[in-house]
Design a protein around this motif. Structure first.
Motif, PDB file in Angstrom:
ATOM      1  N   ALA A  16       1.392   9.347  19.924  1.00 55.65           N
ATOM      2  CA  ALA A  16       2.504   8.973  20.792  1.00 55.65           C
ATOM      3  C   ALA A  16       1.935   8.274  22.012  1.00 55.65           C
ATOM      4  CB  ALA A  16       3.301  10.210  21.207  1.00 55.65           C
ATOM      5  N   ASN A  17       2.763   7.488  22.674  1.00 57.23           N
ATOM      6  CA  ASN A  17       2.342   6.860  23.922  1.00 57.23           C
ATOM      7  C   ASN A  17       3.552   6.581  24.799  1.00 57.23           C
ATOM      8  OD1 ASN A  17       3.252   4.026  23.107  1.00 57.23           O
ATOM      9  ND2 ASN A  17       1.697   4.438  21.534  1.00 57.23           N
ATOM     10  N   THR A  18       3.294   6.450  26.095  1.00 61.47           N
ATOM     11  CA  THR A  18       4.354   6.285  27.091  1.00 61.47           C
ATOM     12  C   THR A  18       4.033   5.108  27.989  1.00 61.47           C
ATOM     13  OG1 THR A  18       4.544   8.699  27.146  1.00 61.47           O
ATOM     14  CG2 THR A  18       5.699   7.498  28.866  1.00 61.47           C
ATOM     15  N   SER A  19       5.049   4.348  28.343  1.00 64.57           N
ATOM     16  CA  SER A  19       4.890   3.278  29.327  1.00 64.57           C
ATOM     17  C   SER A  19       5.921   3.483  30.436  1.00 64.57           C
ATOM     18  CB  SER A  19       5.089   1.906  28.670  1.00 64.57           C
ATOM     19  OG  SER A  19       6.460   1.660  28.440  1.00 64.57           O
ATOM     20  N   ASP A  20       6.019   2.516  31.323  1.00 67.42           N
ATOM     21  CA  ASP A  20       7.056   2.569  32.349  1.00 67.42           C
ATOM     22  C   ASP A  20       8.445   2.489  31.740  1.00 67.42           C
ATOM     23  OD1 ASP A  20       5.672   2.455  35.058  1.00 67.42           O
ATOM     24  OD2 ASP A  20       4.707   0.788  34.041  1.00 67.42           O
ATOM     25  N   ASP A  21       8.565   1.918  30.538  1.00 68.39           N
ATOM     26  CA  ASP A  21       9.864   1.580  29.982  1.00 68.39           C
ATOM     27  C   ASP A  21      10.303   2.399  28.777  1.00 68.39           C
ATOM     28  OD1 ASP A  21      10.257  -0.656  31.784  1.00 68.39           O
ATOM     29  OD2 ASP A  21       8.772  -1.741  30.596  1.00 68.39           O
ATOM     30  N   ARG A  22       9.337   2.968  28.015  1.00 69.98           N
ATOM     31  CA  ARG A  22       9.732   3.668  26.790  1.00 69.98           C
ATOM     32  C   ARG A  22       8.676   4.678  26.372  1.00 69.98           C
ATOM     33  NH1 ARG A  22       5.598   3.310  24.681  1.00 69.98           N
ATOM     34  NH2 ARG A  22       4.732   1.797  23.266  1.00 69.98           N
TER      35      ARG A  22
ATOM     36  N   ALA B  81       0.865  -1.191   0.000  1.00 66.06           N
ATOM     37  CA  ALA B  81       0.000   0.000   0.000  1.00 66.06           C
ATOM     38  C   ALA B  81       0.894   1.231   0.000  1.00 66.06           C
ATOM     39  CB  ALA B  81      -0.913  -0.006   1.226  1.00 66.06           C
ATOM     40  N   PRO B  82       0.450   2.321  -0.625  1.00 66.78           N
ATOM     41  CA  PRO B  82       1.303   3.517  -0.730  1.00 66.78           C
ATOM     42  C   PRO B  82       1.318   4.338   0.559  1.00 66.78           C
ATOM     43  CG  PRO B  82      -0.795   3.916  -1.805  1.00 66.78           C
ATOM     44  CD  PRO B  82      -0.835   2.486  -1.328  1.00 66.78           C
ATOM     45  N   VAL B  83       1.751   3.690   1.639  1.00 68.81           N
ATOM     46  CA  VAL B  83       1.732   4.293   2.975  1.00 68.81           C
ATOM     47  C   VAL B  83       3.090   4.065   3.616  1.00 68.81           C
ATOM     48  CG1 VAL B  83       0.701   4.102   5.270  1.00 68.81           C
ATOM     49  CG2 VAL B  83      -0.744   3.926   3.259  1.00 68.81           C
ATOM     50  N   VAL B  84       3.503   5.016   4.454  1.00 70.38           N
ATOM     51  CA  VAL B  84       4.767   4.866   5.176  1.00 70.38           C
ATOM     52  C   VAL B  84       4.593   5.364   6.605  1.00 70.38           C
ATOM     53  CG1 VAL B  84       5.649   7.143   4.509  1.00 70.38           C
ATOM     54  CG2 VAL B  84       7.248   5.287   5.025  1.00 70.38           C
ATOM     55  N   ILE B  85       5.272   4.702   7.530  1.00 73.05           N
ATOM     56  CA  ILE B  85       5.271   5.162   8.920  1.00 73.05           C
ATOM     57  C   ILE B  85       6.697   5.529   9.312  1.00 73.05           C
ATOM     58  CG2 ILE B  85       5.383   2.772   9.770  1.00 73.05           C
ATOM     59  CD1 ILE B  85       3.879   3.750  12.287  1.00 73.05           C
ATOM     60  N   THR B  86       6.846   6.695   9.907  1.00 74.58           N
ATOM     61  CA  THR B  86       8.123   7.096  10.502  1.00 74.58           C
ATOM     62  C   THR B  86       7.915   7.111  12.009  1.00 74.58           C
ATOM     63  OG1 THR B  86       7.485   9.421  10.214  1.00 74.58           O
ATOM     64  CG2 THR B  86       8.902   8.470   8.543  1.00 74.58           C
ATOM     65  N   SER B  87       8.729   6.378  12.746  1.00 81.43           N
ATOM     66  CA  SER B  87       8.519   6.299  14.189  1.00 81.43           C
ATOM     67  C   SER B  87       9.851   6.308  14.915  1.00 81.43           C
ATOM     68  CB  SER B  87       7.736   5.037  14.549  1.00 81.43           C
ATOM     69  OG  SER B  87       8.491   3.875  14.293  1.00 81.43           O
ATOM     70  N   VAL B  88       9.821   6.893  16.104  1.00 85.73           N
ATOM     71  CA  VAL B  88      11.008   6.895  16.957  1.00 85.73           C
ATOM     72  C   VAL B  88      10.589   6.448  18.356  1.00 85.73           C
ATOM     73  CG1 VAL B  88      12.932   8.217  17.903  1.00 85.73           C
ATOM     74  CG2 VAL B  88      12.029   8.799  15.636  1.00 85.73           C
ATOM     75  N   MET B  89      11.301   5.452  18.869  1.00 78.60           N
ATOM     76  CA  MET B  89      11.091   5.016  20.251  1.00 78.60           C
ATOM     77  C   MET B  89      12.318   5.418  21.065  1.00 78.60           C
ATOM     78  SD  MET B  89      10.182   1.197  21.747  1.00 78.60           S
ATOM     79  CE  MET B  89       8.496   1.206  21.083  1.00 78.60           C
ATOM     80  N   TYR B  90      12.055   6.067  22.190  1.00 80.17           N
ATOM     81  CA  TYR B  90      13.120   6.477  23.104  1.00 80.17           C
ATOM     82  C   TYR B  90      13.090   5.574  24.329  1.00 80.17           C
ATOM     83  CZ  TYR B  90      13.330  10.714  20.263  1.00 80.17           C
ATOM     84  OH  TYR B  90      13.457  11.587  19.215  1.00 80.17           O
ATOM     85  N   HIS B  91      14.266   5.179  24.777  1.00 80.01           N
ATOM     86  CA  HIS B  91      14.353   4.301  25.949  1.00 80.01           C
ATOM     87  C   HIS B  91      14.247   5.152  27.211  1.00 80.01           C
ATOM     88  CE1 HIS B  91      16.285   0.308  27.494  1.00 80.01           C
ATOM     89  NE2 HIS B  91      15.083   0.534  27.976  1.00 80.01           N
ATOM     90  N   VAL B  92      13.083   5.718  27.384  1.00 78.68           N
ATOM     91  CA  VAL B  92      12.799   6.498  28.586  1.00 78.68           C
ATOM     92  C   VAL B  92      11.320   6.336  28.923  1.00 78.68           C
ATOM     93  CG1 VAL B  92      12.452   8.626  27.219  1.00 78.68           C
ATOM     94  CG2 VAL B  92      12.868   8.771  29.696  1.00 78.68           C
ATOM     95  N   GLY B  93      11.068   5.984  30.157  1.00 77.40           N
ATOM     96  CA  GLY B  93       9.695   5.828  30.624  1.00 77.40           C
ATOM     97  C   GLY B  93       9.596   6.269  32.068  1.00 77.40           C
TER      98      GLY B  93
ATOM     99  N   SER C 106      -1.404 -10.895  32.270  1.00 81.24           N
ATOM    100  CA  SER C 106      -0.013 -10.565  32.543  1.00 81.24           C
ATOM    101  C   SER C 106       0.218  -9.102  32.216  1.00 81.24           C
ATOM    102  CB  SER C 106       0.922 -11.428  31.686  1.00 81.24           C
ATOM    103  OG  SER C 106       1.124 -12.675  32.265  1.00 81.24           O
ATOM    104  N   PHE C 107       0.818  -8.386  33.145  1.00 76.06           N
ATOM    105  CA  PHE C 107       1.195  -6.989  32.935  1.00 76.06           C
ATOM    106  C   PHE C 107       2.708  -7.001  32.744  1.00 76.06           C
ATOM    107  CE2 PHE C 107       1.964  -2.570  34.278  1.00 76.06           C
ATOM    108  CZ  PHE C 107       0.975  -1.913  33.582  1.00 76.06           C
ATOM    109  N   SER C 108       3.137  -7.241  31.502  1.00 69.65           N
ATOM    110  CA  SER C 108       4.552  -7.514  31.237  1.00 69.65           C
ATOM    111  C   SER C 108       5.350  -6.231  31.065  1.00 69.65           C
ATOM    112  CB  SER C 108       4.677  -8.364  29.971  1.00 69.65           C
ATOM    113  OG  SER C 108       4.057  -9.606  30.153  1.00 69.65           O
ATOM    114  N   GLN C 109       6.538  -6.208  31.671  1.00 75.14           N
ATOM    115  CA  GLN C 109       7.403  -5.045  31.574  1.00 75.14           C
ATOM    116  C   GLN C 109       8.865  -5.472  31.471  1.00 75.14           C
ATOM    117  OE1 GLN C 109       5.417  -1.547  33.990  1.00 75.14           O
ATOM    118  NE2 GLN C 109       5.488  -3.365  35.272  1.00 75.14           N
ATOM    119  N   GLU C 110       9.723  -4.488  31.230  1.00 78.12           N
ATOM    120  CA  GLU C 110      11.120  -4.778  30.920  1.00 78.12           C
ATOM    121  C   GLU C 110      11.875  -5.395  32.099  1.00 78.12           C
ATOM    122  OE1 GLU C 110      14.889  -2.487  28.795  1.00 78.12           O
ATOM    123  OE2 GLU C 110      13.335  -1.296  29.777  1.00 78.12           O
TER     124      GLU C 110
END
Length: 436
Positions: free
Chosen positions: A95-101, A39-51, A311-315
């Motif tokens: 955007a979204n945030t968790s405990d880990d990222r 499909a003619p679609v693109v996603i640009t995403s950045v994940m930061y190791h901060v939560g 299960s509430f799974s985390q890093e």
């Protein structure tokens, strides 16, 4: 017929490998590219190791606050223009945030890939962090907390579980954090948080969709290559002492009328095989109306309005949570005893081969679904790199689930799901229903 279809599904899942290429920029930013021209679609995403776990205990809520703050504007994107630019170019973002990222992304028509890359590089290189932005987002976050936590029935459930189960680890607070802490923070503290964590060597860039690989690499170098590397971030995983006797706690929620009984167990990192076995155990107990807890306690005995286990799974650590809402004259203690009975069965009796096959078929289906959209693929690629340390889990984590045995399910239930290793939380209506 059903089994044949499921086996076909398993074969399909095996065949649908996600192809990707990964490399590092000189500044330490990790890059993952996935070409999908369907499909003619693109996603640009950045994940930061901060939560939330990276916050000062006296300044909780910073990571989630930044999820909002970094849409305020940059040196080259005026305040309030970010969303207008995205929409005007046929895109969406979030955007979204968790405990880990923390995770940011844009989805554009593929002819706007360069725009998406430029915008994410602007967020990283030229964010404008000033008092007007802080004050504006402070009000936004407060409203979100009121809506999702303070005024939401059972909205404090996870927060209360975490507060009672973690003594030393920063998982003991929620990503939404404390409004008092945010109010007390200075502009300089926000700027220091950005300088420490929003650096290329603490991030992974994923570009997925209808892309030309060589052109994409040129643009990535153009927009991200010159961003200076930040100071290395030193992390130490805080260990918690094992729980050896039942923790009992009560929480009064002014937004509910029906009490809930909660039993929660501390479990290992989501990176472990044990955590994946616990995922399967939660599926056995409470995935759908044919699951053991629902069928027995809600359907057959009509003791509860709802029961569940997840299960509430985390890093670093995880939680395994069971809950039940009693119906009629049934007490919370009776619900807990019924749930415990099902756990004891798992600890002492092997599930049938047929049930194991059904379980694995569900995980095959989940595997296919999680990679069914370009957005899902992009987030999985980022998460597997950053939180698991192995991008190829996007293709082979399903093999771990396929290899889990009936004996492992029994043994892991025995290892982690015992009464002396848990919190029992009475989550009850507030005695005084008046709200502040």
């Amino acid at each position: 017929m059903a089994l044949s279809a499921a086996l076909t599904l398993g074969f399909t899942a095996s065949a649908q490998k996600v192809a990707f290429e990964e490399y590092d920029l000189d500044n330490g930013m990790h890059v993952i590219l996935h070409n999908d021209p369907s499909a003619p679609v693109v996603i640009t995403s950045v994940m930061y190791h901060v939560g939330a776990k990276d916050e000062n205990p006296e300044r909780t809520g910073f990571a989630h606050f930044f999820e909002h703050l970094l849409f305020e504007g940059t040196k080259n994107i005026n305040r309030g223009e970010w969303f207008k630019i995205v929409t005007a170019n046929g895109g969406t973002n979030n955007a979204n945030t968790s405990d880990d990222r923390t995770y940011y992304f844009e989805v554009f028509p593929s002819n706007n890939l360069e725009l998406g890359l430029w915008m994410e590089s602007e967020r990283l290189m030229h964010p404008v962090i000033n008092q007007i932005g802080v004050d504006t987002q402070n009000e936004v976050v407060k409203e979100e907390k009121r809506l999702r936590v303070d005024n939401q029935p059972y909205g404090n459930l996870i927060g209360e579980v975490k507060r009672n189960m973690f003594v030393n680890h920063p998982y003991r607070w929620s990503p939404i954090g404390s409004m008092e802490h945010l109010d007390a923070a200075t502009l300089e503290e926000f700027q220091a948080f950005n300088k420490k964590f929003y650096v290329p060597n603490n991030a992974v860039l994923v570009v997925a969709g209808d892309i030309n690989i060589s052109q994409t690499k040129e643009w990535i170098q153009k927009y991200f290559g010159a961003i200076p590397r930040g100071a290395d971030i030193k992390r130490t995983v805080v260990q918690e002492a094992p729980i050896t006797q039942t923790i009992r706690a009560t929480y009064e929620d002014p937004n509910i009328q029906i009490p809930m009984i909660v039993a929660s167990y501390r479990t290992p990192s989501m990176k472990t095989r044990d955590a994946r076995v616990l995922d399967m155990i939660s599926t056995i107990l409470s995935d759908g109306k044919s699951s053991r807890l629902y069928k027995k306690i809600v359907d057959d005995k009509k003791m509860a309005l709802q029961v569940g286990a997840f299960s509430f799974s985390q890093e670093d650590h995880g939680l395994y949570i069971l809950y039940g809402m009693p119906q009629g004259e049934t007490t919370k203690e009776t619900i807990l005893a019924e749930m415990d009975e099902e756990i004891v069965k798992l600890q002492t009796e092997l599930i049938s081969e047929r049930d194991l096959q059904k379980l694995k078929n569900k995980y095959e289906n989940n595997y296919v679904s999680s990679n069914a959209s370009i957005e899902g693929v992009a987030e999985n690629l980022a998460s597997y790199y950053m939180l698991y340390g192995d991008v190829n889990l996007i293709n082979n984590e399903i093999d771990i689930y396929r290899s889990i045995t009936r004996e492992e399910i029994r043994d892991i239930a025995k290892k982690y799901l015992n009464p002396n290793q848990r919190l029992v939380l009475d989550y009850i209506p507030a005695q005084d229903k008046a709200q502040n």
